[in-house]
Write a protein that holds these residues in place. Structure first.
Motif, PDB file in Angstrom:
ATOM      1  N   GLU A   1       8.691   0.813   1.225  1.00 29.53           N
ATOM      2  CA  GLU A   1       8.256   0.575   2.482  1.00 29.53           C
ATOM      3  C   GLU A   1       7.223  -0.957   2.972  1.00 29.53           C
ATOM      4  OE1 GLU A   1       6.402   4.387   3.499  1.00 29.53           O
ATOM      5  OE2 GLU A   1       8.564   5.204   3.254  1.00 29.53           O
ATOM      6  N   TYR A   2       6.466  -1.105   2.235  1.00 27.65           N
ATOM      7  CA  TYR A   2       5.685  -2.384   2.336  1.00 27.65           C
ATOM      8  C   TYR A   2       6.292  -3.510   2.127  1.00 27.65           C
ATOM      9  CZ  TYR A   2       2.718  -6.305   0.989  1.00 27.65           C
ATOM     10  OH  TYR A   2       2.185  -7.406   1.021  1.00 27.65           O
TER      11      TYR A   2
ATOM     12  N   GLU B   1       8.280   4.419  -3.329  1.00 23.74           N
ATOM     13  CA  GLU B   1       8.797   4.698  -2.136  1.00 23.74           C
ATOM     14  C   GLU B   1       7.780   3.905  -0.922  1.00 23.74           C
ATOM     15  OE1 GLU B   1      10.997   5.109   1.355  1.00 23.74           O
ATOM     16  OE2 GLU B   1      11.568   5.171  -0.649  1.00 23.74           O
ATOM     17  N   ARG B   2       6.396   3.931  -1.360  1.00 17.88           N
ATOM     18  CA  ARG B   2       5.519   3.282  -0.448  1.00 17.88           C
ATOM     19  C   ARG B   2       5.700   1.737  -0.862  1.00 17.88           C
ATOM     20  NH1 ARG B   2       0.051   6.797  -0.754  1.00 17.88           N
ATOM     21  NH2 ARG B   2      -0.566   5.177   0.635  1.00 17.88           N
TER      22      ARG B   2
ATOM     23  N   ALA C   1       7.114   8.673  -5.074  1.00 21.98           N
ATOM     24  CA  ALA C   1       6.376   8.660  -3.838  1.00 21.98           C
ATOM     25  C   ALA C   1       5.413   7.161  -3.741  1.00 21.98           C
ATOM     26  CB  ALA C   1       5.289   9.626  -3.416  1.00 21.98           C
TER      27      ALA C   1
ATOM     28  N   ALA D   1      -0.381  -1.028  -0.924  1.00 17.77           N
ATOM     29  CA  ALA D   1       0.455   0.204  -0.308  1.00 17.77           C
ATOM     30  C   ALA D   1       0.103   1.327  -1.101  1.00 17.77           C
ATOM     31  CB  ALA D   1       1.896  -0.118  -0.507  1.00 17.77           C
ATOM     32  N   LEU D   2      -0.311   1.536  -2.284  1.00 17.85           N
ATOM     33  CA  LEU D   2      -0.820   2.550  -3.060  1.00 17.85           C
ATOM     34  C   LEU D   2      -2.114   3.137  -2.858  1.00 17.85           C
ATOM     35  CD1 LEU D   2       0.866   1.155  -6.245  1.00 17.85           C
ATOM     36  CD2 LEU D   2       1.935   2.876  -4.779  1.00 17.85           C
TER      37      LEU D   2
END
Length: 166
Positions: A108-109, A104-105, A101, A53-54
């Motif tokens: 979301e994942y 947050e990613r 950020a 996700a990063l």
């Protein structure tokens, strides 16, 4: 004072990640489980999948090796002699100012891939812990007092060889 809050949050996350879970919701597992070696592999898989996700620059750096802890005092009411497996890494290669950020990613994942949020300390503390709904493995991310991101994962309680007394 801010450092104290971060240390307390870190202790909470660590205790959540090392707590023994149950194999199937509502059941105490006296049957077969995966082995501790397979649990170690799955811990790493949860972390590596989260890392997708990063941005590509994100890399894992060992913070502490794989730990095998006793579940003799299991919080799931199950039998002793089981273990939980955990591992923690630093996430390197991302600017500290991108921590929010990045978390947050990951959030979301996780929420799109079968994890439920156990603890979300944002925005006061950049700390988040989730549990995979299918296999009860837990994953957490947090920032250190100096802004470094770390990611941890832990297994539910498993029999070392996959069977009671095995």
């Amino acid at each position: 004072m801010n450092g104290t809050i971060h240390r307390i949050a870190a202790l909470v996350v660590a205790s959540m990640l090392s707590g023994c879970g149950i194999g199937t919701a509502g059941e105490t597992d006296m049957n077969e489980t995966i082995t501790q070696d397979r649990a170690a592999e799955k811990v790493r898989e949860h972390i590596e999948r989260t890392l997708t996700a990063l941005p590509d620059e994100a890399e894992l750096e060992t913070r502490r090796g794989t730990l095998f802890a006793s579940c003799d005092d299991a919080t799931d009411g199950g039998p002793g002699d089981r273990v939980t497996v955990s591992e923690t890494f630093w996430i390197r290669g991302l600017p500290v100012e991108d921590n929010e950020a990045g978390i947050e990613r990951m959030y979301e994942y996780w929420t799109a891939n079968g994890y439920r949020v156990l603890r979300d300390e944002r925005p006061d503390s950049l700390s988040l812990t989730v549990e995979h709904e299918e296999d009860s493995f837990r994953v957490g991310v947090r920032t250190s007092d100096k802004g470094s991101l770390s990611i941890s994962a832990s297994s539910p309680c498993v029999w070392p060889e996959g069977t009671p007394g095995g």
